[in-house]
Design an enzyme around this catalytic site. Structure first.
Site, PDB file in Angstrom:
ATOM      1  N   ASP A 111       8.952 -33.622  10.620  1.00  0.00           N
ATOM      2  CA  ASP A 111       7.454 -32.252  10.003  1.00  0.00           C
ATOM      3  C   ASP A 111       6.209 -32.838  10.080  1.00  0.00           C
ATOM      4  O   ASP A 111       5.597 -33.896  10.183  1.00  0.00           O
ATOM      5  CB  ASP A 111       8.030 -33.329   8.438  1.00  0.00           C
ATOM      6  N   ASP A 325       1.796 -25.454  11.810  1.00  0.00           N
ATOM      7  CA  ASP A 325       3.022 -27.128  11.727  1.00  0.00           C
ATOM      8  C   ASP A 325       4.236 -26.054  12.132  1.00  0.00           C
ATOM      9  O   ASP A 325       4.212 -24.928  12.193  1.00  0.00           O
ATOM     10  CB  ASP A 325       2.852 -25.794   9.789  1.00  0.00           C
TER      11      ASP A 325
END
Ligand SMILES: *[C@@H]1O[C@H](CO)[C@@H](O)[C@H](O)[C@H]1NC(C)=O
Ligand SMILES: *[C@@H]1O[C@H](CO)[C@@H](O)[C@H](O)[C@H]1NC(C)=O
Ligand SMILES: *[C@@H]1O[C@H](CO)[C@@H](O)[C@H](O)[C@H]1NC(C)=O
Ligand SMILES: *[C@@H]1O[C@H](CO)[C@@H](O)[C@H](O)[C@H]1NC(C)=O
Length: 445
Positions: A111, A325
């Site tokens: 992540d 992201d």
């Protein structure tokens, strides 16, 4: 034990060196990233069709965005001690880590939108189901507690840090959707089964080991959404001080990169650290990486405009308006900007929006081979990024093609998702504060 940890940690300065003792890794190292839905994933479900997978991916993407927006909103609204939010269950990519001595393999979410690396720990008070046993600190000879007075404990955001009765450092991360993880900060060896040949790290050339990694040992862990992937935890690659990248620090030259393949590909995506992460050659473009003190986890870029065919739409922004992201599937554009963008795309394609356009898409059309898709260029400060149709479109159903770009519900913030990044090498240089892209065949490189 604790005082030794304190001593070692006290020797390390925060921003410019690594916390983790390891010999400098000369050449860096490379790890396979596994898309959760790919044939290589243990969670691969061959009975799901390509279309099922796309639907699942965009549902995850939306749930992640909602959490992001809650996190950002709550920071703006109550200015005191913002809770930094991790987005635990929506990452699309997984990797294997080994933790403890003897090393136990864990499959965890990767992540770039969160910092603390954590795994579910025994004795578990309240955990979600995972396919492998929980990490047990009593069974690892190299585990040590982090006490409350250490520097690493103070790196936790204030509201998320508290002290146990043995003076051990406890953390609590609550997420926007009522997911949370609560546990104890610990130090143990984390190693990676790397695909690279590395010299000077240890005897096993394929084993890169970081003996003093700080991580969260989670005793209360709840994921409220999507439990289909039973991972053991998460590796945080965000920009904040506790993330794996920040901890590895100097030993990886503060650099990592990834190259993502489409999730239907049989090849693995790659995550690289150190010198191996450096991209160079023709076609490399770079833009400033903006880390905001108010939200130190996220990697912001400045998107000045987008060209759609001959037409360019300007954002007029200079201060970091787009988060990049790896765990968000779709690309989200700030509302007003999105409207201009989609209007331009429709003009070039010349096909009306289908009436059965499924949510959350805003523009789907009937595919046929004569439809031309416009050149799309994202104009970041100092870097023009030319995208291909595969970065902008998803096949939703037979002949129903949808634009993989949707409006953002976060005021003033856009998100560059992972579909848009497929087949680019993307390098994050935290020290040089720049992000670089180069087109690449990620299945081969
Ligand atoms: C670490 O903390 C736990 C409580 O979570 C305590 O039971 C244990 O004794 C501590 N271990 C050491 C080595 O201080
Ligand atoms: C990696 O090497 C370290 C140090 O030699 C060793 O302790 C650890 O068990 C190894 N990990 C794996 C997964 O082989
Ligand atoms: C990927 O692997 C599956 C099963 O192993 C196979 O059926 C499929 O043809 C492969 N796809 C590609 C693009 O090689
Ligand atoms: C990006 O593209 C624009 C418009 O084509 C051009 O004016 C600009 O010089 C380019 N910037 C870079 C850094 O190449």
């Amino acid at each position: 034990m604790d005082s030794l940890v304190f001593f070692i940690l006290a020797l390390c300065s925060l921003s410019s060196t690594s916390f983790i003792e390891s010999s400098k890794i000369q050449n860096g190292f490379t790890i396979d990233l596994i898309h959760r839905d790919s044939p290589k994933s243990p969670f691969y479900n061959p009975s799901l069709t390509h279309l099922d997978l796309i639907r699942n991916a965009y549902l995850r993407s939306n749930s992640r965005l909602n959490k992001l927006s809650i996190s950002l909103l709550s920071n703006d609204e109550k200015n005191e001690s913002p809770e930094s939010i991790i987005l635990p269950n929506n990452g699309d990519y997984l990797m294997r880590i080994f933790i403890g001595t003897p090393p136990i393999e864990k499959l965890v979410i990767v992540d770039t939108g969160s910092d603390l690396t954590w795994v579910q720990c025994a004795p578990c008070v309240n955990c979600f189901t995972q396919d492998t046993p929980f990490y047990d600190r009593t069974k690892s000879s190299t585990f040590s507690n982090v006490s409350c007075d250490t520097q690493s404990c103070t790196l936790l955001p204030k509201k998320q840090q508290f002290c146990g009765k043995f003076n051990e450092c406890l953390y609590s991360y609550h997420y926007g959707d009522k997911s949370y993880t609560i546990g104890q900060l610990g130090v143990d060896s984390i190693s990676f089964g790397s695909n690279s040949v590395v010299q000077g790290v240890n005897d096993n050339v394929n084993n890169i080991s970081f003996p003093k990694s700080i991580f969260g040992c989670g005793y209360y862990n709840v994921f409220t959404a999507d439990n289909s992937v039973r991972t053991a935890g998460l590796v945080g690659l965000g920009a904040g001080p506790l993330s794996l990248v920040s901890q590895l620090g100097d030993s990886i030259g503060h650099k990592f990169s990834y190259c993502l393949v489409s999730f239907t590909s049989n090849s693995s995506s790659k995550l690289k650290f150190g010198n191996e992460a450096i991209i160079s050659g023709d076609g490399v473009v770079s833009t400033p990486l903006i880390i905001k003190p108010s939200e130190p986890t996220f990697y912001y870029l400045n998107l000045e405009g987008i060209s759609v065919g001959q037409k360019t739409i300007q954002t007029g922004q200079t201060n970091g308006n787009m988060i990049i992201d790896s765990g968000t599937t779709l690309t989200y554009l700030e509302q007003s900007f999105f409207d201009d963008f989609v209007t331009s795309v429709k003009e070039v394609i010349g096909l009306e929006e289908r009436e059965d356009t499924p949510s959350p898409f805003h523009y789907c059309f009937t595919y046929h081979p004569d439809v031309g898709f416009p050149y799309i260029v994202l104009h970041f400060t100092g870097a023009n990024l030319s995208l291909e149709p595969k970065n902008m479109l998803l096949l939703y159903e037979n002949n129903l093609v949808c634009l993989a770009v949707v409006p953002s519900n976060i005021q003033g913030i856009s998100i560059l998702g992972n579909v848009a990044q497929v087949d680019f090498q993307v390098e994050y240089d935290l020290e040089g504060k720049k992000l670089s892209f180069v087109p690449s065949n990620c299945a081969k490189n």
